[in-house]
Design an enzyme around this catalytic site. Structure first.
Site, PDB file in Angstrom:
ATOM      1  N   ASP A 174       0.840  -1.191   0.000  1.00  0.00           N
ATOM      2  CA  ASP A 174       0.000   0.000   0.000  1.00  0.00           C
ATOM      3  C   ASP A 174       0.878   1.243   0.000  1.00  0.00           C
ATOM      4  OD1 ASP A 174       0.505   0.811   2.903  1.00  0.00           O
ATOM      5  OD2 ASP A 174      -0.255  -1.223   3.169  1.00  0.00           O
ATOM      6  N   GLU A 227      22.523 -20.976 -19.157  1.00  0.00           N
ATOM      7  CA  GLU A 227      21.574 -20.125 -18.435  1.00  0.00           C
ATOM      8  C   GLU A 227      22.311 -19.063 -17.617  1.00  0.00           C
ATOM      9  OE1 GLU A 227      17.325 -22.081 -18.203  1.00  0.00           O
ATOM     10  OE2 GLU A 227      18.555 -22.576 -16.443  1.00  0.00           O
TER      11      GLU A 227
END
Ligand code: GLA
Length: 728
Positions: free
Chosen positions: A534, A614
């Site tokens: 928030d 990777e």
């Protein structure tokens, strides 16, 4: 710009593109006259019409005028018990026991710069970019004053609001409800959008036409919650990303909240937002005051995309206080999903040895480094390094990580206690509990009573010692359960309704203290992922772990919903392993990187278990992210598609302020044979410029926006693309 027409008592707040107006009328009632696209000004109260409406009481001052009713007029800050039957913003329990509020205009005051709120998060602004208006109302019978604060950020199209209630009488008052904002609109043909979900699937937009009656969302969990977010939108029924009038309302609060909209009988709308009145009641002794948390309003005359971009800029530049202000935050690797509780110093050093050469700059040691904590059943509350795992403590470990060229971060969960901990054995009464009841456990832990200063001091003392013991540059502040059994041993019976709010104030106080003591530390908020995501938290923690769900495809939805209010720089996002730990989905590493770059970007996997190819790709991803950091984190954000719509792909775009650069990201989400050719229309570019895409072909900006970019055919599940556009 704030324009005060003292003679007519009209108060107009102008931002670059919007106008907001109130008027104290002939009965000293503060009416809301307008909020919308910018107007020249003047007294807009003629927009309000009067009629004799049945069952709409008339205040005594109105005499025989039956057209004047609080129940039908647009109120700036709504009351209750005296004739307005719509949603109240304020409810006072008077010494005689009645519950009501009746407010009349007294005075107003203009101040340069932006007001601040002690102990509460708030947007900040200097005299150069913000102004403050304070309107004082009075409830004569209650002997209370209500100050309405307005912060006007002209260049941000942002209006902030806060409310302070002062008891000017000689007896105690009880506040049963004190909302942060009230917005009355003279129409109800609007949609309400809320952002809802659950742990692991937070903030999915839920849009519905406003109905007659009350509708809305809230949290009674003591946190803003995974389930509903303290941010809502009201918009034209046909508003979309690029079109339509939209209002956004965000509450800067991390506790139980409520956001309610009411479609009322004569087709008006009222939106109220504030602390959830459930379990809230605050006693105001004579002379005392109460300040409700700040609310923020934005209005976009041109669609939801613009609304989000306004909010992003305001939050980034005028709410977040980033220790890395003006600098790049580090690319991190977190060990949680890679090791859970099973790690020791050597393993972490091995992580760093593999991660550092890939360009990863910060190692975050997650849960399990302290007390007796080998699983999630014990140890919370004992913030002392477990030397069996980390011999010699952080003093020994951190330099080993730093020698490898990485900085070091740490996980904490200060608000919690395990029953199996020294802290609980010594202070069982420090956990929230109702006398006579055994408190409910959540993740097998209890919640500390953070409304009590001595509890906070004890916990902070331990954490401060840890943070001071070594070079720590990042803290992940977690909070893994909802508040239940709310009762504080430190407060008398009539003040138990204050515990939840005092708890939130306690959390804010400790966060502020940590920021003061360790200004260089980047604090990332977290609450079981996105359970406390928030605008209040963002004042203290510039980024928040967006969700415990790290699956790139689920994240497309979570991050899409989150983006309506919150900027990319606030969204904690990591590349984790495939198959994903939570849902088992397989996704290419390229795609996981693309999705994490719609957030703060980092890794949450065991780098030692990644193949050399990777690792090479991780290196490229980290380098690409660093190279384009400003564009990704501070660029204007455009949602190009809706992942909930079931289309073939999800796409988004960041555009630099000068519109000379853009990054378009696309993830294919549904694969089929014989696919149609897709063209992706871009946004926010300069139509007059020509853009080179990924260093190859060049296309005119107007063509890219009007006709689109011809997408190649993608093969294989969940493939992704990043198109870097540079003007030539
Ligand atoms: C929460 C967080 C995770 C991790 C664990 C540790 O679930 O959201 O990221 O830190 O706690 O217990």
């Amino acid at each position: 710009m704030i324009v005060l027409d003292q003679e007519n008592r009209v108060f107009t707040l102008h931002t670059q593109n919007t106008t907001y107006q109130m008027k104290a009328d002939r009965h000293n009632v503060l009416l809301h006259t307008y909020y919308g696209p910018r107007l020249a000004g003047g007294d807009l109260s003629y927009l309000i019409r009067y009629a004799d409406r049945a069952c709409a009481p008339n205040p005594a001052e109105a005499g025989l005028d039956r057209t004047y009713s609080l129940d039908t007029l647009p109120q700036e800050y709504s009351t209750c018990g005296v004739g307005d039957f719509r949603l109240p913003s304020l409810e006072l329990e008077l010494p005689g026991g009645s519950c009501s509020a009746d407010l009349r205009y007294v005075r107003c005051e203009l101040r340069g710069g932006k007001y601040a709120l002690e102990g509460l998060p708030a947007f900040h602004g200097s005299r150069a970019d913000a102004e403050t208006l304070v309107i004082t109302l009075e409830d004569a019978a209650a002997q209370a004053e209500v100050e309405l604060y307005y912060g006007v950020f002209e260049g941000y199209d942002l209006i902030t609001r806060a409310v302070r209630v002062v008891n000017r009488g000689g007896q105690a008052l009880r506040l049963r409800r004190c909302d942060s904002l009230c917005l009355d609109l003279l129409r109800s043909d609007l949609d309400l959008i809320t952002f809802d979900g659950c742990h692991m699937m937070e903030r999915a937009p839920d849009r519905a036409p406003l109905r007659s009656g009350v509708q809305g969302v809230g949290s009674a969990r003591g946190t803003s919650s995974h389930q509903h977010n303290p941010f809502v939108i009201l918009c034209d029924r046909d508003a979309n990303e690029d079109y339509g009038l939209c209002y956004g309302a965000a509450l800067l609060y991390s506790g139980s909240f409520q956001a309610l909209a009411e479609g009322s009988q004569y087709d008006n709308t009222r939106l109220v937002m504030g602390i959830n009145p459930l379990q809230f009641c605050w006693t105001l002794e004579p002379g005392q005051s109460f300040t409700a948390p700040e609310g923020a309003l934005v209005c976009s005359p041109s669609g939801l995309g613009q609304l989000s971009r306004q909010l992003h800029r305001a939050i980034r530049e005028r709410l977040i206080r980033d220790p890395y202000e003006g600098k790049r935050r580090p690319v991190l690797i977190n060990n949680w999903e890679a090791t859970y509780f099973d790690f020791d110093a050597d393993k972490l050093v091995d992580f760093a040895k593999t991660a550092a050469p890939l360009g990863i700059e910060l190692l975050v040691m997650d849960d399990g480094w302290f007390g007796k904590r080998n699983d999630d059943n014990s140890g919370l509350g004992d913030w002392v390094v477990n030397e069996e795992k980390l011999p010699g403590g952080l003093e020994a470990l951190v330099p080993r990580i730093q020698e490898l060229g990485m900085s070091f971060g740490i996980w904490i969960e200060p608000e919690m206690v395990s029953e199996d901990s020294q802290l609980y054995r010594e202070h069982p009464d420090w956990a929230l509990h109702i006398p006579g009841r055994s408190p409910a456990r959540g993740r097998n832990q209890l919640v500390l009573d953070f409304s009590r200063p001595e509890v906070r001091q004890h916990v902070y003392g331990q954490i401060k010692a840890v943070l001071s013991s070594a070079g720590i540059s990042y803290v992940k502040w977690d909070m893994n359960r909802s508040l239940s059994d709310v009762w504080s041993a430190a407060l008398p019976p009539q003040r138990q309704g204050e515990v939840c709010h005092r708890y939130v104030l306690g959390v804010y106080e400790m966060l502020e203290q940590m920021r003061r003591d360790f200004p260089h530390i980047l604090i990332e908020g977290c609450a079981g992922g996105g359970g406390r995501f928030d605008a209040g938290m963002l004042y203290y923690t510039p980024q928040i772990w967006c969700s415990d769900n790290t699956d790139a495809i689920d994240r497309l939805r979570i991050q899409y919903g989150t983006s309506f209010c919150y900027p990319v720089s606030a969204v904690g996002a990591h590349v984790s392993t495939s198959p994903n730990e939570e849902n088992g989905r397989l996704t290419p590493l390229e795609t996981r990187g693309t999705v994490a770059m719609a957030g703060t970007f980092g890794y949450e996997l065991d780098p030692r278990k990644v193949s050399p190819q990777e690792q090479e790709l991780m290196k490229e991803q980290a380098a690409f992210f660093k190279e384009h950091y400003d564009l990704i984190q501070r660029g204007d954000y455009y949602r190009l598609s809706d992942p909930f719509a079931g289309g073939p792909y999800t796409a988004w775009e960041q555009v630099s302020a000068d519109r000379r650069e853009a990054l378009v990201s696309l993830v294919s989400t549904s694969l089929r044979a014989a696919p149609p050719f897709q063209t992706l229309r871009l946004k926010g570019l300069d139509p007059a410029l020509t853009y080179q895409v990924n260093g190859g072909e060049a296309y005119p900006g107007d063509v890219l926006m009007s006709a689109g970019f011809p997408l190649p055919l993608l093969r294989g599940d969940y493939q992704s693309m990043q198109l870097y556009l540079r003007a030539i």
